[in-house]
Design an enzyme around this catalytic site. Structure first.
Site, PDB file in Angstrom:
ATOM      1  CB  SER A 174      54.721  -1.083 117.701  1.00  0.00           C
ATOM      2  OG  SER A 174      55.286  -2.198 117.041  1.00  0.00           O
ATOM      3  CG  ASP A 418      59.357  -7.669 121.925  1.00  0.00           C
ATOM      4  OD1 ASP A 418      59.914  -7.777 120.811  1.00  0.00           O
ATOM      5  OD2 ASP A 418      58.505  -6.796 122.175  1.00  0.00           O
ATOM      6  CG  HIS A 421      58.577  -3.924 120.004  1.00  0.00           C
ATOM      7  ND1 HIS A 421      57.868  -5.101 120.040  1.00  0.00           N
ATOM      8  CD2 HIS A 421      57.908  -3.090 119.189  1.00  0.00           C
ATOM      9  CE1 HIS A 421      56.786  -4.970 119.267  1.00  0.00           C
ATOM     10  NE2 HIS A 421      56.789  -3.758 118.742  1.00  0.00           N
TER      11      HIS A 421
END
Ligand SMILES: *[C@@H]1O[C@H](CO)[C@@H](O)[C@H](O)[C@H]1NC(C)=O
Ligand SMILES: *[C@@H]1O[C@H](CO)[C@@H](O)[C@H](O)[C@H]1NC(C)=O
Ligand SMILES: *[C@@H]1O[C@H](CO)[C@@H](O)[C@H](O)[C@H]1NC(C)=O
Ligand SMILES: *[C@@H]1O[C@H](CO)[C@@H](O)[C@H](O)[C@H]1NC(C)=O
Ligand SMILES: *[C@@H]1O[C@H](CO)[C@@H](O)[C@H](O)[C@H]1NC(C)=O
Ligand SMILES: *[C@@H]1O[C@H](CO)[C@@H](O)[C@H](O)[C@H]1NC(C)=O
Length: 442
Positions: A174, A418, A421
């Site tokens: 990702s 998070d 990311h």
């Protein structure tokens, strides 16, 4: 051999201030063979004196495929090769001795960000931080400035011209998808609405610039090799099993790409051991063994490298590997309060030597070892250190969450932040500026 090369050079010219521009490439750059050999040799000896420890490390660390005594020879021949061959896609060259991965972040309100979040419809809702209520936007305004030179400015038209009739493909997890989307955002503005498209089929997402017959693609393969986490939508997160020797299942989709950008790291970081499997996932009796994470990582990287050696023509293509993307889970790592993480962070870390204890140096050593055996040029995008500073650049809580957040977590926002990311626009645009620099000004 870029990896060793760029490291040695950075010792050779420690943070020297130089003219802030890239040199154009002279059309006939073919230094005499013997001179270049001698220069390379004396260069290596000089560096060895300057930085004994690292040099000894490079020389003495057991390489995966070459028996002990050949390593110095290999270093020399790799450097020689670099002197003589102009890399595919090169239109200029990097300021000599400038390691573009060593530098500092400069706050730049004028030229950063390079696009607005709402202007790029391709950013997935997990990365659109402003749309999800992030109160600050300073993280968009930092520009990377290498010590000793400046990055070439990103020219989307030029990039598309260079990609005419070609495929640029990102392969990995990702984080690599984030870099792919950033690249699409950087390019799509100069393409009219009717002349571009974006489509996803299973593990492969393809952005097309029709007038250029160019495509920019992302292929989901979080371990590069086959694994039980390969489903592009519902990835298995727990009980990961990899087939470290099985590359073809994925690699058949990479064939024909002109530029490949790999990454893989995060998915290996799940305890010290990794389950690997001989045979197929369809076998009734599965032969699964546990080995050290570093060993499994090394085997998978070797599988990728052997595939590259057999399938990518170094005279027509380029291959890149992006090193680990760091996370920021513990604010005490950078001297902040005991309990925090990346949540509520609005400025980069200033300590130039900052390296999170969570970013595995042993995995970095595996990268170094494996790529030093490469028989084809493999350019490293060593984005780890420069990203370590960016505790402010994660999506935090400002993203579409995977599911509803329970009330007790809502009351404590950092508990569902998070810190892996990155918001777009943001840090990953810099990774692409570095890719651009290495591609066109190697
Ligand atoms: C960008 O590249 C295009 C195509 O090579 C060129 O015409 C244009 O002048 C460049 N733009 C800038 C700002 O350098
Ligand atoms: C378009 O690009 C592909 C490679 O991505 C190439 O195989 C094909 O020949 C190109 N088509 C034209 C019309 O140039
Ligand atoms: C998706 O890709 C597969 C091959 O990987 C192909 O057989 C199939 O036709 C594609 N589907 C679409 C809708 O393009
Ligand atoms: C299982 O795999 C290991 C290597 O990981 C191998 O040494 C062993 O012989 C295999 N066992 C069987 C039953 O195939
Ligand atoms: C976030 O930081 C601001 C100051 O920058 C502070 O006032 C606020 O309490 C912090 N919020 C949390 C939840 O830590
Ligand atoms: C990447 O750069 C860091 C320092 O910034 C260095 O420690 C590391 O060895 C480099 N990685 C490789 C594979 O060369």
């Amino acid at each position: 051999m870029d990896i060793i090369d760029s490291n040695l050079k950075s010792f050779y010219f420690p943070s020297q201030e130089r003219e802030a521009k890239m040199k154009p490439l002279s059309p006939n750059r073919r230094p005499h063979l013997l001179t270049s050999y001698l220069l390379t040799l004396s260069f290596i000896i000089f560096v060895a004196v300057l930085h004994g420890e690292d040099f000894i490390y490079i020389l003495c660390h057991p390489l995966v495929h070459h028996p002990g005594g050949q390593q110095q020879q290999q270093l020399v021949s790799n450097n020689k090769e670099k002197d003589h061959e102009v890399a595919t896609f090169a239109i200029g060259e990097n300021e000599e001795g400038c390691d573009i991965f060593q530098g500092e972040w400069i706050y730049d309100d004028k030229w950063r960000p390079m696009y607005a979040e709402e202007e790029c419809p391709y950013i997935q809702p997990q990365l659109t931080c402003q749309a999800h209520g992030r109160p600050d936007n300073g993280y968009q305004h930092w520009r990377w400035k290498p010590h000793g030179c400046s990055l070439p400015s990103f020219n989307a038209t030029l990039m598309l011209e260079m990609l005419r009739g070609k495929r640029l493909m990102f392969v990995g997890d990702s984080l690599n998808r984030g870099q792919f989307v950033s690249m699409v955002c950087l390019l799509h503005r100069v393409i009219p609405e009717s002349a571009k498209s974006m489509e996803t089929n299973d593990s492969l997402t393809v952005f097309k610039a029709k007038d250029y017959n160019a495509s920019i693609e992302f292929y989901w393969a979080p371990f590069l090799v086959e694994s039980n986490s390969d489903d592009a939508v519902v990835h298995r997160v727990t009980d990961r099993i990899v087939r470290v020797k099985s590359i073809y299942k994925h690699a058949q989709h990479w064939k024909g790409a002109d530029i490949l950008v790999f990454n893989t790291y995060l998915w290996w970081m799940n305890g010290g051991k990794m389950k690997i499997m001989q045979g197929s996932f369809h076998d009734e009796l599965k032969n699964i063994t546990e080995i050290k994470r570093e060993d499994a990582y090394s085997l998978a990287l070797q599988s990728m490298l052997r595939w590259v050696e057999e399938n990518m023509d170094p005279h027509k293509t380029r291959v890149f590997f992006a090193t680990m993307s760091p996370s920021h889970w513990r604010s005490k790592d950078w001297g902040d309060e005991e309990e925090g993480n990346c949540y509520n962070q609005t400025t980069p870390i200033k300590d130039p030597s900052y390296w999170s204890p969570g970013t595995s140096k042993s995995m970095m050593r595996v990268l170094k070892n494996v790529f030093s055996t490469s028989r084809v040029p493999m350019t490293l995008l060593n984005i780890t250190q420069l990203s370590e500073y960016r505790k402010d650049a994660h999506t935090q809580i400002y993203k579409q969450q995977w599911g509803p957040i329970p009330p007790e977590k809502l009351a404590d926002p950092k508990s569902y932040a998070d810190c892996v990311h990155w918001c777009l626009p943001g840090l990953q645009d810099t990774w692409n500026e570095l890719l651009y620099a290495k591609l066109f000004f190697p």
